[in-house]
Scaffold this motif. Sequence first.
Motif, mmCIF file in Angstrom:
data_model
loop_
_atom_site.group_PDB
_atom_site.id
_atom_site.type_symbol
_atom_site.label_atom_id
_atom_site.label_comp_id
_atom_site.label_asym_id
_atom_site.label_seq_id
_atom_site.Cartn_x
_atom_site.Cartn_y
_atom_site.Cartn_z
ATOM 1 N N MET A 34 0.814 -1.217 0.000
ATOM 2 C CA MET A 34 0.000 0.000 0.000
ATOM 3 C C MET A 34 0.841 1.259 0.000
ATOM 4 O O MET A 34 0.472 2.266 -0.618
ATOM 5 N N LEU A 35 1.979 1.217 0.691
ATOM 6 C CA LEU A 35 2.830 2.404 0.752
ATOM 7 C C LEU A 35 3.610 2.617 -0.538
ATOM 8 O O LEU A 35 4.039 3.731 -0.823
ATOM 9 N N ALA A 112 10.762 6.050 -2.665
ATOM 10 C CA ALA A 112 9.536 5.418 -3.173
ATOM 11 C C ALA A 112 8.560 5.142 -2.042
ATOM 12 O O ALA A 112 8.422 4.014 -1.572
ATOM 13 N N GLY A 113 7.862 6.176 -1.593
ATOM 14 C CA GLY A 113 6.840 5.967 -0.566
ATOM 15 C C GLY A 113 7.440 5.473 0.729
ATOM 16 O O GLY A 113 8.507 5.892 1.141
ATOM 17 N N GLY A 114 6.719 4.559 1.364
ATOM 18 C CA GLY A 114 7.207 3.981 2.600
ATOM 19 C C GLY A 114 6.800 4.707 3.850
ATOM 20 O O GLY A 114 7.046 4.239 4.955
ATOM 21 N N CYS A 115 6.168 5.858 3.707
ATOM 22 C CA CYS A 115 5.792 6.659 4.872
ATOM 23 C C CYS A 115 4.279 6.784 4.949
ATOM 24 O O CYS A 115 3.603 6.880 3.916
ATOM 25 N N LEU A 119 -0.117 7.970 2.451
ATOM 26 C CA LEU A 119 -1.494 7.483 2.415
ATOM 27 C C LEU A 119 -2.514 8.600 2.588
ATOM 28 O O LEU A 119 -3.684 8.440 2.235
ATOM 29 N N ALA A 120 -2.066 9.730 3.144
ATOM 30 C CA ALA A 120 -3.007 10.766 3.556
ATOM 31 C C ALA A 120 -3.874 11.279 2.421
ATOM 32 O O ALA A 120 -5.102 11.355 2.538
ATOM 33 N N ALA A 130 -9.944 6.328 8.967
ATOM 34 C CA ALA A 130 -8.536 6.410 8.583
ATOM 35 C C ALA A 130 -8.043 7.848 8.708
ATOM 36 O O ALA A 130 -6.913 8.093 9.144
ATOM 37 N N ARG A 131 -8.889 8.793 8.326
ATOM 38 C CA ARG A 131 -8.522 10.202 8.457
ATOM 39 C C ARG A 131 -8.252 10.553 9.918
ATOM 40 O O ARG A 131 -7.296 11.267 10.237
ATOM 41 N N ALA A 132 -9.082 10.047 10.823
ATOM 42 C CA ALA A 132 -8.885 10.303 12.246
ATOM 43 C C ALA A 132 -7.568 9.688 12.731
ATOM 44 O O ALA A 132 -6.849 10.296 13.546
ATOM 45 N N GLN A 133 -7.242 8.501 12.237
ATOM 46 C CA GLN A 133 -5.969 7.872 12.598
ATOM 47 C C GLN A 133 -4.789 8.713 12.115
ATOM 48 O O GLN A 133 -3.817 8.925 12.840
#
Length: 214
Positions: A34-35, A112-115, A119-120, A130-133
């Motif tokens: 996903m990242l 390449a992503g990883g953070c 996802l935000a 997910a937004r709250a997380q």
Amino acid sequence: MSEQPEECTASGGRLTARGRATRARIVEAAAKLMLSRGVAATSIPDVLAAAGVSASQLYHYFADKQDLVHAVITHSAQDEQQALGQVSLDSLEALRAWRDAVVALQQERNCAGGCVISLAGEIADVDPEARAQLQATFASWEESIRLGLTAMQERGEIRADADPPRLALSVLAALQGGLLLTQVRRDTTPVEVALDTAIDHIATFAADISGARA
């Protein structure tokens, strides 16, 4: 659906040591996919193949893909903190060391992503939980920076007219924007420049600005 507690199955049952290991393997595989690809481009069959588990195993631990995404956010935020170290950002030197650690981590990942920040933009508007997380994660990072700046101010290392909450938010915004451009360009220059600019601005409030970068 609400994220299940770390030690529970999708139905709320407690996990054995073997179950925790299997669940962790699924989350780690999903996080890598996903990242790097994005949430939408990562399917459940992709995760099954990467983790080496069956569909029944995955759904034993996660009610659905959304539930898995929530676990990925938690895992990625914790992984990010461990990778950068649990340091107190209470000096210009500490802030610059943290900046160097951020850059080194992106170089290690080939930008390449990883953070969790990556996802935000994709899920903040479509998944309120997910937004709250994500908001809680960013708030935690912002608070760490604010506390460090407040400590500097209390020690007289930065002037009384400095505004730690505002400065902390500026550093966080520089981090997010810099990481996004770094990911797009596959070059760490954007995050280097963004964080340097934010930290150099903090240095202008130093009681003795001799330590500020030229």
